[in-house]
Design a protein around this motif. Structure first.
Motif, PDB file in Angstrom:
ATOM      1  N   GLY A  84       1.397  -8.395  20.830  1.00  0.00           N
ATOM      2  CA  GLY A  84       2.291  -7.387  21.389  1.00  0.00           C
ATOM      3  C   GLY A  84       2.021  -7.180  22.860  1.00  0.00           C
ATOM      4  O   GLY A  84       1.364  -8.009  23.505  1.00  0.00           O
ATOM      5  N   PRO A  85       2.518  -6.081  23.402  1.00  0.00           N
ATOM      6  CA  PRO A  85       2.359  -5.821  24.844  1.00  0.00           C
ATOM      7  C   PRO A  85       0.892  -5.803  25.259  1.00  0.00           C
ATOM      8  O   PRO A  85       0.018  -5.400  24.489  1.00  0.00           O
ATOM      9  CB  PRO A  85       2.994  -4.436  25.025  1.00  0.00           C
ATOM     10  N   THR A  86       0.641  -6.233  26.452  1.00  0.00           N
ATOM     11  CA  THR A  86      -0.719  -6.250  26.999  1.00  0.00           C
ATOM     12  C   THR A  86      -0.677  -5.861  28.468  1.00  0.00           C
ATOM     13  O   THR A  86       0.334  -6.103  29.118  1.00  0.00           O
ATOM     14  CB  THR A  86      -1.366  -7.647  26.803  1.00  0.00           C
ATOM     15  N   PRO A  87      -1.702  -5.209  29.013  1.00  0.00           N
ATOM     16  CA  PRO A  87      -2.968  -4.826  28.370  1.00  0.00           C
ATOM     17  C   PRO A  87      -2.780  -3.678  27.384  1.00  0.00           C
ATOM     18  O   PRO A  87      -1.833  -2.897  27.491  1.00  0.00           O
ATOM     19  CB  PRO A  87      -3.837  -4.403  29.553  1.00  0.00           C
ATOM     20  N   LYS A  88      -3.701  -3.606  26.437  1.00  0.00           N
ATOM     21  CA  LYS A  88      -3.620  -2.615  25.370  1.00  0.00           C
ATOM     22  C   LYS A  88      -4.201  -1.277  25.833  1.00  0.00           C
ATOM     23  O   LYS A  88      -5.362  -1.208  26.238  1.00  0.00           O
ATOM     24  CB  LYS A  88      -4.401  -3.086  24.142  1.00  0.00           C
ATOM     25  N   THR A  89      -3.404  -0.235  25.776  1.00  0.00           N
ATOM     26  CA  THR A  89      -3.921   1.118  25.958  1.00  0.00           C
ATOM     27  C   THR A  89      -4.148   1.729  24.580  1.00  0.00           C
ATOM     28  O   THR A  89      -3.743   1.151  23.559  1.00  0.00           O
ATOM     29  CB  THR A  89      -2.934   1.997  26.742  1.00  0.00           C
ATOM     30  N   GLU A  90      -4.747   2.887  24.552  1.00  0.00           N
ATOM     31  CA  GLU A  90      -4.985   3.552  23.264  1.00  0.00           C
ATOM     32  C   GLU A  90      -3.688   3.922  22.553  1.00  0.00           C
ATOM     33  O   GLU A  90      -3.692   4.147  21.332  1.00  0.00           O
ATOM     34  CB  GLU A  90      -5.850   4.797  23.468  1.00  0.00           C
ATOM     35  N   ASP A  91      -2.586   3.963  23.287  1.00  0.00           N
ATOM     36  CA  ASP A  91      -1.285   4.314  22.702  1.00  0.00           C
ATOM     37  C   ASP A  91      -0.437   3.093  22.358  1.00  0.00           C
ATOM     38  O   ASP A  91       0.683   3.244  21.853  1.00  0.00           O
ATOM     39  CB  ASP A  91      -0.503   5.217  23.665  1.00  0.00           C
ATOM     40  N   THR A  92      -0.938   1.892  22.623  1.00  0.00           N
ATOM     41  CA  THR A  92      -0.197   0.683  22.274  1.00  0.00           C
ATOM     42  C   THR A  92      -0.036   0.608  20.761  1.00  0.00           C
ATOM     43  O   THR A  92      -1.001   0.824  20.024  1.00  0.00           O
ATOM     44  CB  THR A  92      -0.953  -0.567  22.776  1.00  0.00           C
ATOM     45  N   PRO A  93       1.164   0.307  20.271  1.00  0.00           N
ATOM     46  CA  PRO A  93       1.353   0.182  18.810  1.00  0.00           C
ATOM     47  C   PRO A  93       0.387  -0.845  18.218  1.00  0.00           C
ATOM     48  O   PRO A  93       0.165  -1.911  18.800  1.00  0.00           O
ATOM     49  CB  PRO A  93       2.806  -0.286  18.692  1.00  0.00           C
TER      50      PRO A  93
END
Length: 329
Positions: free
Chosen positions: A126-135
């Motif tokens: 999925g989307p990157t970079p990963k934040t704590e709110d990334t699904p």
């Protein structure tokens, strides 16, 4: 502070417990007893209690006896590849073990913090970079089990104001007793002068050195800003497996052959896994101290010492000694 640690003989736990003791904490190490694993009279630096996370009554009794102020829950079956072949065992140990442990700690009146080791693997592709709110989109039984643990702990936080802290560390390295993982497998094969056999060179990962990983737990421990929160711990930069291996080649002066695609591929894998560590920096004041290059040099140095000490006297040839000497240059 009285701290109950699970997984204390594992990779991170074996580095974390000495630091906790040095800081003056009263540490209890929960281990699963395995016949033949322990030497009579062997020194234990922490108080050891024996129990199996898969046995809820046993865990309840241990927590009741220890009466911890804090629990650092590292214990789990963590090998992603193993989880594909053993999903029931991994889920029972990781999820049901976490439920038993957390529910037992909930019944301790003075309990202050439950620090849980989750994983960046829960993000999946999925989307990157990963934040704590990334699904989160887990794509292995291991990652599914860890995400399920997170969800259960979040439920306990909402229902009972249970003081949780969830860590999502990215790919860690610096092991000195386990060759299963990519960094350590590559380092040891190169130092031993063997043909290096690896899998897919294309995935991109965010690698975190063990000392920075341990610092993450110490930063969260007893920190009111960490309670009720989820944090990524990572460098925040990606490197492909191929680039990683070439970097290790340079550090070890390896001149041999590298064979890619010799390890079976996983049913699913994450193409790119890079983290965003801004929340840990801003809220906790944590930041990584080691670059990937610095961490790799430390890891290579450790393994050179270990492998040289393991050589039988009759095989300590001039060629082997010269090989290690060259790598020191």
């Amino acid at each position: 502070m009285r701290i109950l640690v699970t997984g204390g003989v594992g990779f991170i736990g074996s580095h974390l417990i000495p630091r906790l003791i040095n800081d003056g904490h009263d540490v209890y190490n929960l281990q699963r007893y395995v016949t033949g694993k322990y030497v009579l009279g062997a020194q234990q630096i922490a108080k050891t209690v024996y129990g199996d996370l898969r046995e809820p009554y046993q865990i309840m009794q241990i927590v009741k006896e220890v009466q911890p102020d804090t629990c650092i829950h590292l214990g789990a079956l963590t090998a992603v590849s193993y989880s594909y072949e053993h999903p029931h065992e991994v889920t029972e140990t990781n999820l049901m073990g976490t439920i038993s442990l957390a529910e037992s700690c909930l019944r301790i009146p003075h309990f202050k913090q439950f620090i849980f080791a989750s994983t960046s693997e829960t993000y999946g592709n999925g989307p990157t970079p990963k934040t704590e709110d990334t699904p989160q989109n887990p794509n292995s039984p291991y990652a599914v089990s860890k995400l399920a643990c997170e969800k259960y702990l979040m439920y306990m936080k909402d229902a009972y104001d249970f003081p949780i802290t969830i860590l999502r560390p990215f790919n860690s390295f610096g092991r000195i007793d386990n060759k299963h993982f990519i960094v350590e497998r590559t380092v040891t094969q190169m130092l031993e002068g063997k043909v290096v056999r690896l899998g897919d060179p294309s995935p991109i990962r965010d690698f975190l050195y063990v000392n920075d990983h341990v610092d993450a737990y110490l930063t969260c421990l007893g920190n009111p800003k960490a309670v009720g929160e989820v944090f990524n711990f990572c460098i925040g930069k990606g490197i492909s497996i191929k680039q990683l291996v070439e970097l290790i080649r340079e550090i070890t002066y390896f001149e041999g052959e590298i064979n890619w695609g010799t390890i079976p591929q996983r049913p699913l894998d994450i193409d790119v896994l890079i983290g965003d560590n801004r929340k840990a920096k801003q809220v906790l004041g944590w930041s990584p101290k080691y670059s990937i290059e610095e961490g790799l040099k430390e890891t290579v140095s450790w393994w050179k010492t270990i492998l040289y000490e393991q050589l039988p006297l009759e095989t300590e040839s001039l060629e082997v000694q010269e090989s290690f000497s060259k790598q020191d240059q």
